[in-house]
Design an enzyme around this catalytic site. Structure first.
Site, PDB file in Angstrom:
ATOM      1  N   THR A  72       0.839  -1.197   0.000  1.00 42.65           N
ATOM      2  CA  THR A  72       0.000   0.000   0.000  1.00 42.65           C
ATOM      3  C   THR A  72       0.876   1.250   0.000  1.00 42.65           C
ATOM      4  O   THR A  72       1.945   1.268   0.612  1.00 42.65           O
ATOM      5  CB  THR A  72      -0.877  -0.008   1.264  1.00 42.65           C
ATOM      6  OG1 THR A  72      -1.756  -1.119   1.208  1.00 42.65           O
ATOM      7  CG2 THR A  72      -1.687   1.278   1.393  1.00 42.65           C
ATOM      8  N   ARG A 110     -13.505  -8.491  -0.601  1.00 44.61           N
ATOM      9  CA  ARG A 110     -12.862  -8.024   0.623  1.00 44.61           C
ATOM     10  C   ARG A 110     -12.400  -6.576   0.506  1.00 44.61           C
ATOM     11  O   ARG A 110     -11.879  -6.146  -0.514  1.00 44.61           O
ATOM     12  CB  ARG A 110     -11.674  -8.931   0.942  1.00 44.61           C
ATOM     13  CG  ARG A 110     -10.875  -8.506   2.192  1.00 44.61           C
ATOM     14  CD  ARG A 110      -9.636  -7.725   1.839  1.00 44.61           C
ATOM     15  NE  ARG A 110      -8.820  -7.426   3.025  1.00 44.61           N
ATOM     16  CZ  ARG A 110      -7.815  -6.589   3.050  1.00 44.61           C
ATOM     17  NH1 ARG A 110      -7.482  -5.931   1.937  1.00 44.61           N
ATOM     18  NH2 ARG A 110      -7.121  -6.364   4.156  1.00 44.61           N
ATOM     19  N   GLY A 152     -10.131  -3.692   2.715  1.00 45.05           N
ATOM     20  CA  GLY A 152      -9.243  -3.453   3.842  1.00 45.05           C
ATOM     21  C   GLY A 152      -9.414  -2.065   4.422  1.00 45.05           C
ATOM     22  O   GLY A 152     -10.427  -1.391   4.211  1.00 45.05           O
ATOM     23  N   ASP A 153      -8.406  -1.608   5.136  1.00 47.02           N
ATOM     24  CA  ASP A 153      -8.515  -0.323   5.822  1.00 47.02           C
ATOM     25  C   ASP A 153      -8.231   0.869   4.925  1.00 47.02           C
ATOM     26  O   ASP A 153      -8.685   1.981   5.215  1.00 47.02           O
ATOM     27  CB  ASP A 153      -7.558  -0.278   7.011  1.00 47.02           C
ATOM     28  CG  ASP A 153      -6.091  -0.335   6.566  1.00 47.02           C
ATOM     29  OD1 ASP A 153      -5.733  -1.305   5.877  1.00 47.02           O
ATOM     30  OD2 ASP A 153      -5.326   0.585   6.900  1.00 47.02           O
ATOM     31  N   THR A 170      -0.636   1.364   6.550  1.00 51.02           N
ATOM     32  CA  THR A 170      -0.396   0.215   5.686  1.00 51.02           C
ATOM     33  C   THR A 170      -0.224  -1.020   6.555  1.00 51.02           C
ATOM     34  O   THR A 170       0.398  -0.955   7.614  1.00 51.02           O
ATOM     35  CB  THR A 170       0.869   0.414   4.821  1.00 51.02           C
ATOM     36  OG1 THR A 170       1.124  -0.793   4.090  1.00 51.02           O
ATOM     37  CG2 THR A 170       2.094   0.757   5.651  1.00 51.02           C
ATOM     38  N   GLY A 197      -5.170  -4.997   7.088  1.00 52.03           N
ATOM     39  CA  GLY A 197      -6.289  -4.066   7.225  1.00 52.03           C
ATOM     40  C   GLY A 197      -7.348  -4.457   8.219  1.00 52.03           C
ATOM     41  O   GLY A 197      -7.957  -3.595   8.864  1.00 52.03           O
TER      42      GLY A 197
END
Length: 318
Positions: free
Chosen positions: A184, A212, A214-215, A235, A238
């Site tokens: 990331t 899916r 992630g953050d 990074t 997540g």
């Protein structure tokens, strides 16, 4: 816990830029000299892009977008060109951006064709009534906004295809990147007007399934900016960053608790570690502090200000 704060002698600088290109099991023995050199060069190019804006009196929001665009265009990182492949072999990209002055934000997930996903996140922020668009809707909005589109072959690299095949060949490896290297990318900045901003972009995890998320595209988890506290880009794994609300949590501790920036970042990353998560964050404050904190062997990172710049990869680098 590896950490780096602002360079010596640079208290209250006129501007500050901090970038990352991912954290994880990044060790000298795992990387060739040529790859090391190429990654450092890319980090310098990203710093060039953002620093030119900030040194010229431009906005932090413009600087973080410009820096992230450079990293999205470089196939060494898991964002834009060079994104990892999902379980079915295609690429889905996520990004978010936030302005600490207005607290306006934009985010997208599951985009498949936008050349620079961070630009799409900013379009969502500035040209839609929404904060977060997903998948087909994000792609449609991107086309309507006239953003550059690319075919799947543009984003995929031979190395990402190899990693995906390795993932498929080891079905017992679990749902996470078997290399534990989160590529990331992100940037945080302070401009000469005293405003902060943050931006984050990613291709997610190799082999991710079922849509899916992630953050990285979640405001408050992977990205947050508030002039009253700081700007943060994260990074890592997540699922853990979402549960802790990492980016907002660090900002809240600075805004409400009068905690030192490095201590706040380290404490929140320790919460992530205690839950079983790995990764890192970059932070910039309205006072000009530049912070990195990570609980992995390395993190691609760089920092620039009026007094100079630095880039680093491994945990033992200052």
């Amino acid at each position: 816990m590896a950490a780096t704060s602002a360079d010596p002698g640079s208290a209250r600088p006129h501007w500050r830029l901090v970038i990352h290109g991912g954290a994880g099991v990044i060790e000298r023995g795992r990387m060739s000299p040529a790859e090391d050199e190429a990654i450092r060069a890319a980090l310098h190019r990203a710093l060039d892009a953002g620093a030119a804006i900030l040194a010229g009196g431009g906005a932090a929001l413009d600087a973080v977008e410009a820096a992230v665009r450079v990293l999205e265009d470089d196939p060494h990182f898991n964002a834009g060109r060079g994104s990892v492949l999902a379980y079915d072999g295609h690429i889905e990209m996520d990004a978010s951006i936030m302005d600490g002055h207005s607290r306006n934000a934009g985010a997208i997930c599951g985009a498949t064709a936008t050349r620079n996903p961070i630009g799409l996140a900013r379009k969502v922020m500035e040209h839609s009534p929404h904060v977060f668009l997903s998948r087909e809707g994000a792609d449609q909005f991107s086309r309507e906004q006239g953003l550059a589109q690319e075919p799947p072959a543009y984003f995929e690299t031979a190395e990402r295809r190899r990693q995906w095949q390795e993932f498929q060949d080891h079905p017992g490896a679990g749902a996470f990147d078997i290399h534990l290297k989160y590529g990331t990318v992100g940037a945080v900045a302070l401009d000469q007007q005293g405003h902060v901003a943050a931006a984050t972009s990613t291709g997610g995890l190799t082999g991710k399934r079922w849509g899916r998320i992630g953050d990285s595209p979640i405001i408050g988890a992977g990205t947050y900016a508030d002039d009253r506290g700081c700007a943060v880009s994260a990074t890592g794994a997540g699922e853990y960053f979402i549960r802790v609300g990492v980016a907002h949590e660090i900002c809240a501790r600075l805004r409400l608790g009068r905690v030192a920036p490095q201590a706040a970042a380290d404490a929140v990353m320790e919460e992530v570690r205690a839950l079983g998560g790995t990764g890192g964050v970059i932070v910039v404050t309205p006072e000009g502090d530049g912070i990195t904190s990570f609980n992995t062997p390395g993190m691609y990172r760089g920092m620039a200000g009026p007094s100079g710049r630095s880039v680093a990869i491994y945990g033992d680098e200052d």
